[in-house]
Scaffold this active site. Structure first.
Site, mmCIF file in Angstrom:
data_model
loop_
_atom_site.group_PDB
_atom_site.id
_atom_site.type_symbol
_atom_site.label_atom_id
_atom_site.label_comp_id
_atom_site.label_asym_id
_atom_site.label_seq_id
_atom_site.Cartn_x
_atom_site.Cartn_y
_atom_site.Cartn_z
ATOM 1 N N ASP A 1 10.430 38.273 70.509
ATOM 2 C CA ASP A 1 9.518 37.552 71.404
ATOM 3 C C ASP A 1 9.647 38.193 72.778
ATOM 4 O O ASP A 1 10.358 39.207 72.944
ATOM 5 C CB ASP A 1 9.865 36.049 71.438
ATOM 6 C CG ASP A 1 8.610 35.197 71.585
ATOM 7 O OD1 ASP A 1 7.894 35.403 72.574
ATOM 8 O OD2 ASP A 1 8.342 34.351 70.717
ATOM 9 N N HIS B 1 3.151 38.026 72.438
ATOM 10 C CA HIS B 1 4.595 37.729 72.503
ATOM 11 C C HIS B 1 5.426 39.009 72.350
ATOM 12 O O HIS B 1 6.506 38.969 71.767
ATOM 13 C CB HIS B 1 4.991 36.724 71.411
ATOM 14 C CG HIS B 1 4.600 35.313 71.739
ATOM 15 N ND1 HIS B 1 5.441 34.444 72.399
ATOM 16 C CD2 HIS B 1 3.455 34.624 71.530
ATOM 17 C CE1 HIS B 1 4.827 33.264 72.548
ATOM 18 N NE2 HIS B 1 3.614 33.358 72.042
ATOM 19 N N GLU C 1 -0.795 32.899 70.191
ATOM 20 C CA GLU C 1 -0.919 32.905 71.647
ATOM 21 C C GLU C 1 -1.032 34.316 72.236
ATOM 22 O O GLU C 1 -0.326 34.656 73.182
ATOM 23 C CB GLU C 1 0.291 32.196 72.274
ATOM 24 C CG GLU C 1 0.404 30.753 71.855
ATOM 25 C CD GLU C 1 1.670 30.069 72.358
ATOM 26 O OE1 GLU C 1 1.598 28.895 72.721
ATOM 27 O OE2 GLU C 1 2.738 30.711 72.372
HETATM 28 C C1 TNX Z 1 4.446 27.628 71.029
HETATM 29 S S1 TNX Z 1 4.359 27.709 68.020
HETATM 30 C C2 TNX Z 1 4.876 28.843 70.543
HETATM 31 C C3 TNX Z 1 6.225 29.330 70.873
HETATM 32 C C4 TNX Z 1 6.925 28.421 71.847
HETATM 33 C C5 TNX Z 1 6.679 26.985 71.431
HETATM 34 C C6 TNX Z 1 7.414 25.978 72.254
HETATM 35 C C7 TNX Z 1 4.010 29.109 68.357
HETATM 36 C C8 TNX Z 1 3.463 29.829 67.244
HETATM 37 N N1 TNX Z 1 4.173 29.580 69.620
HETATM 38 O O1 TNX Z 1 6.169 30.645 71.366
HETATM 39 O O2 TNX Z 1 8.273 28.713 71.841
HETATM 40 O O3 TNX Z 1 5.303 26.700 71.507
HETATM 41 O O4 TNX Z 1 7.347 24.711 71.687
#
Ligand code: TNX
Length: 630
Positions: A208, A282, A349
């Site tokens: 990440d 990420h 994301e």
């Molecule tokens: C969303 S869930 C994210 C993570 C974060 C998390 C914190 C997801 C696929 N992505 O990168 O750590 O929320 O709750």
């Protein structure tokens, strides 16, 4: 009239012979045994089987010796002696692989019969025997973890007949080792703990923005640079970025040997490891190591928990063919290290702002006739699917992989609620359900003022009430679900345990037990017994279910009223407005509270009789008023 009496007599006799009139139904029987996850059927019979120095574990097949050894290792510390383990059968603990496959038990089910003379665990596969042994361990007194002998304990198991099998094939927990690093030993411990509750998937979030955690021999900078950041504590997103000459001393990574060791350890516990390499978003740690596969080629630092998203580029350049060459190298090594059927490629994301301005990305979009950057992400995931297919692996991604068109054979992990999972299942894709509200183990599990800082809420009851199969969806496409422990606010292993248990126990039951067996109050009573077991095993857990729930509500004239509640039954709530700590002689909460004039704080605690069981909650009245106005 006479014939009516005859019918009544016949019905009574039938009930007596079939045992239907027995007061002990399976629910009651398991309340006593307190097994988590609740088995499919449990019948208690009379008497006990006692374990002593002469107790032998008989395996009817050599292939069961490893599970027998596992069981011995788990209990022998507490017993103070080793169990004898032999191939054969006799009066003792019999582990039996059945000759003719029992269709009901399937790959993971088992039957456990305990009589005064012997114990039999029967299954089609070693997996089932392993789960039978987990049940057996829970029928024994709690076992201490260390060589401290438990002298005054009677090592006996109540006689019972249990038949059990899982509801879902995917019963997972995810651990994020990027935001904070967890050592190989800690990861093994986590896997051991989840296997004890019959979970069978460990999703390892290995990369990440805050760290790259797996050695890639062909791209050494990923760990030389990507695994290390400046050291920070304090609230996530509020931290200062790395200073100019500040050393990058926090971090770590797993070597190939480490990975092989953990994979083997997991296999011994029938746990499949699903590695995740989170791309194309990420990916700051990848870009720190190899800026040439980003859009701007700017050299950056690993994120320490400071705000950076949309400002610092953390997405790979999809226009650059070199990106795919690097990814091929990475996934070749990943595919060779992990025997799993699936590899997780993230996909969540992904910030696409830099793609919009990147000439290479724009050219790719033009050449591939892609309308927008969502379609560019979809192009990327489809290409990843092909790349994985060449390595004999199947692709899983977070539900954003639906955007711009789903890759043909992808499996979707639905996290932003269930809707995207439903969409994917309707299109015939396999789905793993892991909605934030029920499955995010990084969220608050009770009143935030007495919990370590995080965001949003997912209580134990939210985990327990989770139903992975939405109405109208083919249940065969829902492989199961998983709990996700993201670790932005989890800096050490004991806090990882605190966030995981007991919510992970609730999820284990959701994923394993028949839906109709689920009962919240019964589960809570079993959780309390497992707290005790965890104390012996030196496993941390949260007791947040005992804390009061405080809700500010608006009175008739907009004034603050305070509603107090509890998550579990049979707790009394006491409160004060006079700046003293509550006691069982303080005011007991009965109904909505009005705030006395000039009161500055409300203090609250929960009691069982005269014993405080919750955490003392102390809240500023002004703060509660402020919440009301929001
Ligand atoms: C969303 S869930 C994210 C993570 C974060 C998390 C914190 C997801 C696929 N992505 O990168 O750590 O929320 O709750």
């Amino acid at each position: 009239m006479k014939s009516l009496i005859n019918i009544a007599v016949i019905i009574a006799l039938v009930f007596a012979f079939t045992g239907c009139n027995k007061p002990e139904n399976k629910q009651v029987a398991n309340t006593k045994l307190a097994i988590i996850p609740e088995p499919e059927t449990v019948k208690l019979t009379s008497g006990n089987f006692s374990i002593n120095k002469n107790t032998t574990v008989y395996c009817n097949n050599e292939s069961l010796l490893p599970v027998a050894n596992y069981f011995n290792k788990k209990v022998s510390d507490a017993l103070g002696f080793n169990l004898k383990i032999v191939v054969g059968e006799g009066d003792g603990i019999n582990l039996i692989l059945s000759d003719d496959s029992d269709n009901i038990l399937g790959n993971e089910g088992y039957k456990l019969n305990v009589t005064k003379k012997s114990i039999a665990i029967i299954a089609n596969k070693a997996n089932g025997v392993f789960y039978g042994l987990q049940t057996l361990r829970q029928m024994l007194p709690p076992q201490i973890k260390s060589k401290t002998l438990q002298f005054d304990i009677k090592w006996s198991v109540p006689c019972a007949e249990i038949q059990d099998r899982p509801r879902f094939v995917w019963r997972g927990l995810m651990l994020d080792v990027s935001r904070h690093f967890f050592t190989k030993e800690e990861v093994k411990e986590y896997i051991d703990q989840l296997a004890e509750y019959k979970m069978n998937i460990f999703h390892w979030h290995l990369t990440d923005d805050q760290g790259w955690r797996i050695e890639i021999e062909s791209l050494p900078k990923l760990t030389e640079k990507g695994a290390w950041r400046a050291e920070r504590v304090g609230d996530w997103w509020q931290r200062e970025p790395r200073g100019k000459d500040e050393p990058t001393i926090y971090g770590g990574f797993y070597s190939h040997d480490d990975i092989r060791e953990v994979v083997k350890y997991a296999q011994e516990r029938f746990v499949e490891i699903i590695p995740e390499i989170d791309v194309p978003g990420h990916s700051l740690s990848t870009i720190v190591a190899y800026p040439e596969i980003s859009c701007t080629h700017t050299v950056k630092d690993i994120n320490v928990g400071n705000k950076f998203y949309t400002v610092d580029e953390n997405s790979l350049c999809v226009g650059n063919d070199q990106t795919f060459e690097y990814l091929d190298k990475i996934f070749t090594e990943i595919a060779a290290l992990f025997p799993s059927e699936y590899i997780h490629v993230g996909g969540d994301e992904c910030y696409k702002g830099f793609w919009e301005k990147c000439p290479k990305c724009q050219k790719r979009m033009h050449d591939e006739h892609l309308e927008n950057t969502k379609e560019l992400q979809s192009y990327f995931i489809k290409r990843m699917e092909k790349l994985l297919h060449e390595k004999n692996k199947k692709l899983i991604g977070w539900d954003e992989i639906l955007e711009g068109g789903l890759a043909p054979n992808a499996t979707v992990m639905s996290w932003r609620g269930m809707e995207n999972g439903i969409k994917a299942a309707k299109a015939g894709h396999k789905v793993i359900m892991t909605p934030t509200k029920n499955c995010y183990l990084d969220l608050y599990q009770g009143e935030p003022s007495v919990e370590p800082a995080t965001y949003s809420m997912s209580r134990l009851s939210d985990s327990y009430s989770f139903e992975p199969v939405p109405e109208g969806i083919n249940p065969k496409l829902i492989l199961g679900g998983q709990g996700n422990l993201w670790t932005e606010s989890v800096p050490n292993f004991w806090h990882a345990e605190y966030m995981t248990w007991p919510r992970g126990w609730a999820l284990a039951e959701v994923f394993w037990s028949p839906k109709e067996n689920r009962n919240w109050e019964d589960f809570v009573s079993r959780v309390e017994k497992h707290f005790e077991r965890a104390d012996f095993a030196k496993i941390n857990y949260a007791q947040s279910m005992y804390n009061a729930i405080v809700t500010p509500v608006s009175g008739e004239n907009g004034e603050l009223k305070i509603k107090l509640d509890t998550e579990i039954k049979d707790l009394d709530i006491y409160y004060t407005f006079d700046n003293t700590n509550p006691y069982y002689l303080s005011s007991k909460y009965e109904s909505l509270l009005s705030v006395p004039k000039n009161a500055s704080r409300i203090r609250i605690n929960t009691y069982k009789g005269e014993k405080p069981v919750g955490k003392l909650i102390s809240l500023d009245i002004g703060m509660l008023e402020g919440k009301l106005k929001k």
